[in-house]
Design a protein around this motif. Sequence first.
Motif, PDB file in Angstrom:
ATOM      1  N   GLY A 161      -4.823   6.371  -1.170  1.00 25.28           N
ATOM      2  CA  GLY A 161      -3.552   5.996  -1.768  1.00 25.28           C
ATOM      3  C   GLY A 161      -3.785   4.918  -2.800  1.00 25.28           C
ATOM      4  N   VAL A 162      -2.777   4.111  -3.013  1.00 20.04           N
ATOM      5  CA  VAL A 162      -2.863   3.075  -4.033  1.00 20.04           C
ATOM      6  C   VAL A 162      -2.472   1.735  -3.419  1.00 20.04           C
ATOM      7  CG1 VAL A 162      -1.616   2.245  -6.056  1.00 20.04           C
ATOM      8  CG2 VAL A 162      -2.565   4.538  -6.049  1.00 20.04           C
ATOM      9  N   LEU A 163      -3.219   0.700  -3.813  1.00 21.47           N
ATOM     10  CA  LEU A 163      -2.973  -0.635  -3.282  1.00 21.47           C
ATOM     11  C   LEU A 163      -2.522  -1.519  -4.444  1.00 21.47           C
ATOM     12  CD1 LEU A 163      -3.695  -1.621  -0.359  1.00 21.47           C
ATOM     13  CD2 LEU A 163      -5.518  -2.880  -1.456  1.00 21.47           C
ATOM     14  N   VAL A 164      -1.452  -2.274  -4.227  1.00 19.52           N
ATOM     15  CA  VAL A 164      -0.985  -3.185  -5.281  1.00 19.52           C
ATOM     16  C   VAL A 164      -1.075  -4.608  -4.752  1.00 19.52           C
ATOM     17  CG1 VAL A 164       0.917  -3.797  -6.792  1.00 19.52           C
ATOM     18  CG2 VAL A 164       0.573  -1.413  -6.147  1.00 19.52           C
ATOM     19  N   LEU A 165      -1.803  -5.431  -5.493  1.00 16.89           N
ATOM     20  CA  LEU A 165      -1.990  -6.825  -5.101  1.00 16.89           C
ATOM     21  C   LEU A 165      -1.152  -7.682  -6.047  1.00 16.89           C
ATOM     22  CD1 LEU A 165      -4.366  -7.395  -3.014  1.00 16.89           C
ATOM     23  CD2 LEU A 165      -5.182  -8.888  -4.817  1.00 16.89           C
ATOM     24  N   ILE A 166      -0.319  -8.551  -5.469  1.00 17.91           N
ATOM     25  CA  ILE A 166       0.574  -9.351  -6.322  1.00 17.91           C
ATOM     26  C   ILE A 166       0.193 -10.822  -6.179  1.00 17.91           C
ATOM     27  CG2 ILE A 166       2.973  -9.879  -6.834  1.00 17.91           C
ATOM     28  CD1 ILE A 166       3.436  -7.269  -4.951  1.00 17.91           C
TER      29      ILE A 166
ATOM     30  N   ALA B 214       0.855  -1.198   0.000  1.00 18.12           N
ATOM     31  CA  ALA B 214       0.000   0.000   0.000  1.00 18.12           C
ATOM     32  C   ALA B 214       0.882   1.236   0.000  1.00 18.12           C
ATOM     33  CB  ALA B 214      -0.899  -0.013   1.224  1.00 18.12           C
ATOM     34  N   PHE B 215       0.461   2.227  -0.803  1.00 18.37           N
ATOM     35  CA  PHE B 215       1.193   3.492  -0.875  1.00 18.37           C
ATOM     36  C   PHE B 215       0.270   4.621  -0.445  1.00 18.37           C
ATOM     37  CE2 PHE B 215       2.976   0.691  -4.022  1.00 18.37           C
ATOM     38  CZ  PHE B 215       4.340   0.840  -3.851  1.00 18.37           C
ATOM     39  N   ASP B 216       0.842   5.619   0.219  1.00 21.87           N
ATOM     40  CA  ASP B 216       0.024   6.784   0.582  1.00 21.87           C
ATOM     41  C   ASP B 216       0.008   7.779  -0.580  1.00 21.87           C
ATOM     42  OD1 ASP B 216       2.426   8.060   0.621  1.00 21.87           O
ATOM     43  OD2 ASP B 216       2.499   8.367   2.787  1.00 21.87           O
ATOM     44  N   ARG B 217      -0.668   8.906  -0.358  1.00 18.45           N
ATOM     45  CA  ARG B 217      -0.789   9.922  -1.413  1.00 18.45           C
ATOM     46  C   ARG B 217       0.570  10.445  -1.860  1.00 18.45           C
ATOM     47  NH1 ARG B 217      -4.799   9.837  -4.609  1.00 18.45           N
ATOM     48  NH2 ARG B 217      -6.423  11.345  -4.360  1.00 18.45           N
ATOM     49  N   GLN B 218       1.540  10.392  -0.932  1.00 18.70           N
ATOM     50  CA  GLN B 218       2.887  10.888  -1.263  1.00 18.70           C
ATOM     51  C   GLN B 218       3.719   9.804  -1.933  1.00 18.70           C
ATOM     52  OE1 GLN B 218       1.376  11.851   1.771  1.00 18.70           O
ATOM     53  NE2 GLN B 218       0.930  13.677   0.568  1.00 18.70           N
TER      54      GLN B 218
ATOM     55  N   LEU C 172      -3.588  -3.174  -9.607  1.00 17.93           N
ATOM     56  CA  LEU C 172      -3.318  -1.880  -8.962  1.00 17.93           C
ATOM     57  C   LEU C 172      -4.622  -1.111  -8.859  1.00 17.93           C
ATOM     58  CD1 LEU C 172      -0.940  -2.501 -11.296  1.00 17.93           C
ATOM     59  CD2 LEU C 172       0.165  -0.710 -10.004  1.00 17.93           C
ATOM     60  N   ALA C 173      -4.963  -0.674  -7.665  1.00 15.80           N
ATOM     61  CA  ALA C 173      -6.254   0.002  -7.487  1.00 15.80           C
ATOM     62  C   ALA C 173      -6.126   1.137  -6.484  1.00 15.80           C
ATOM     63  CB  ALA C 173      -7.296  -0.994  -7.006  1.00 15.80           C
ATOM     64  N   PRO C 174      -6.928   2.204  -6.698  1.00 12.46           N
ATOM     65  CA  PRO C 174      -6.909   3.290  -5.707  1.00 12.46           C
ATOM     66  C   PRO C 174      -7.783   2.918  -4.522  1.00 12.46           C
ATOM     67  CG  PRO C 174      -8.404   3.823  -7.487  1.00 12.46           C
ATOM     68  CD  PRO C 174      -7.844   2.471  -7.802  1.00 12.46           C
TER      69      PRO C 174
ATOM     70  N   ALA D 227       3.553  -3.258   3.542  1.00 15.18           N
ATOM     71  CA  ALA D 227       3.978  -4.293   2.587  1.00 15.18           C
ATOM     72  C   ALA D 227       4.089  -5.585   3.370  1.00 15.18           C
ATOM     73  CB  ALA D 227       5.315  -3.917   1.967  1.00 15.18           C
ATOM     74  N   ASN D 228       3.405  -6.637   2.909  1.00 14.28           N
ATOM     75  CA  ASN D 228       3.456  -7.893   3.667  1.00 14.28           C
ATOM     76  C   ASN D 228       4.648  -8.751   3.208  1.00 14.28           C
ATOM     77  OD1 ASN D 228       2.480  -8.759   1.263  1.00 14.28           O
ATOM     78  ND2 ASN D 228       0.816  -9.974   2.094  1.00 14.28           N
ATOM     79  N   PRO D 229       5.016  -9.763   4.011  1.00 10.61           N
ATOM     80  CA  PRO D 229       6.188 -10.575   3.672  1.00 10.61           C
ATOM     81  C   PRO D 229       6.068 -11.223   2.288  1.00 10.61           C
ATOM     82  CG  PRO D 229       5.432 -11.073   5.896  1.00 10.61           C
ATOM     83  CD  PRO D 229       4.403 -10.174   5.300  1.00 10.61           C
TER      84      PRO D 229
END
Length: 597
Positions: A344-349, A271-275, A334-336, A281-283
């Motif tokens: 922010g933005v969330l990235v699911l891998i 997960a990223f914040d607005r900045q 990738l989703a807001p 970030a999980n393991p």
Amino acid sequence: MRRSLHLKLMLIMILLIVSLMVVVGAFLMNSVTRYYISDFYSRMASAFGQDNVDFVRDLQTATEGERRSDGAAMIETVLAAYGGMLGVDGRDRNYFVLDGVTGQYLAGSAPEPEGGMSVTPNITTAILGQPGYASSAAADYMDVAVPITRGEQPYIVYILDNRVTAQSLNREMFTLIIEASMLGLIISILLSVLLSKTMVSPLQRLTDGLEKAAEGDFSKKLEVTSNDEIGQLTDSFNAMAKRLQTTIAEVENERNKLDTLFLHMADGVVAFDRQRKVIHANPAAAQLLGLGFGPQDRYDRLFGGLFPFSQVAEADSHLSAQLTVAGRYLELLLAPFARANQGGVLVLIHDVTEQRTAEQTRKDFVANVSHELRTPLTNIKSYAETLADGVGDLPTATAQRFLGVILNESDRMIHILQDLLTLSKFDSGRSELRLTSFPFIRAVDDTYQAVLMEAQNHRHDLRLSMPPYLPFVVADRERVMQVMMNIVSNAIKYTPDGGRIVISAGASAGKVWMEVDDNGIGIPASDREHIFERFYRVDKARSRQSGGTGLGLAIAQEIMAQHKGQIFLVDKDEPGLTVRMELPIGGPGRGGSCEEE
Ligand code: ADP
């Protein structure tokens, strides 16, 4: 807080008392002075006015026909007689008889002041023949000068008050006011202490409670000591604290659940914040991307190459991307989240390597099956066509040879289809083991006996080496024999005629094992890891020629896996191949039925 509020209360009260006293004092002192002045002039006005004709007449007649000094003495006598009415006391208020022309002192209730009588405006008015009643607030005296002009010699009756009485009255009042103020101050201090006890202490308790609540401690319920606004406030605070505590507990619970989920889930989450900074970030994310995450890591370094941050942050739903990291296929989503300023933005891998591999294996398998079936079918078709075309023309021996080929190829197809069916049963879990307890040594020996003739046909030196006794084993005898036959047949097939094949068996650590060692063509190092794959053959032509389908070892591996045993290649330096199978003595532990043999 308590001290400052207490101080404020005290200061307000002191200010109140002081200002009240100043105003009241000033008002009182002013009133006293004014009353004293107005009393003096009204008394003089009535004494010398028309109301008091006797007095005025006595004064006028006292001077008739007298000499200057006698006239003054006469006037003084009259004045002395009326002294009480004039309020003359000989100390602060005196009467004087002055010369009507010069204003000089002639007689009086007090001796002439040192330095002579000062000629006041009222005396000047009287010298001019008019009574002088003018008063001056600025002057520190009050006076009245009345001309007596009946006789030859004019006189002036002069009443002078030095205001000392008013001043001493004012002084006394001032002292009184100061004393009252002191008392007021003491009362105000006492009152402020009382107020602080009744008002500030509950507020202090409330503040303490709020401070604790701000630090996250909601354990202490505040005591409600009154029914007033502060009591209601304390009550509301208690209710709010309770609700907040429940809500925080719920939120914490949810967060813990999410944390555990993030920690243990196989998919990576970043997960990223607005900045654009990493906030979570999980393991799994670190492991899948092969990176260590730090709080300074930014979106642009990690995923900037896929989509610009702003594009993801403004997307209506999610964006997808694919990555290959260290040979693994990753699907990224990738989703807001929460598009307000806080979001922010969330990235699911998601690791799709296995799906991809399975998909590829499936495609290869279908291709292999098609290929394997097409070859015998093509052969059958062409031989059948030739037979059909040359009916009656073909010599019987040739026709018989063709039919032989057709039969052989049909057998091969049946063989392949049977193997495929066996594998498909394993894949779908429909293959049940028929477990029995049987002597392992017998199974090995039976295998040896079964292939002995074939080995001799190829002039192989086939040997059997095992101890006189081996334990019983719980397994599906038929399947285990199938595996043994496959290994030994392979050794015979892939060893040039006249080779040496050794079958050995034994037991150790709860297992029984069988090993088949040959000095045949062996398997190149690069192929060793593949030979248990379906349709994998080192030399396709040789395998087909010898009736192999390329499925034997794959089936053997499935059977061993079902038994919780294993089959593998043993490293060796000499030419040839050693294949070893191992079985747990007690059986696979679950599934299947067990019968005593
Ligand atoms: P096949 O029916 O072709 O024998 P298997 O699955 O039993 O299929 O074996 C797979 C491949 O492994 C064979 O095609 C062969 O190339 C190789 N192989 C198996 N056993 C031996 C051995 N004893 N020596 C050399 N190569 C072997």
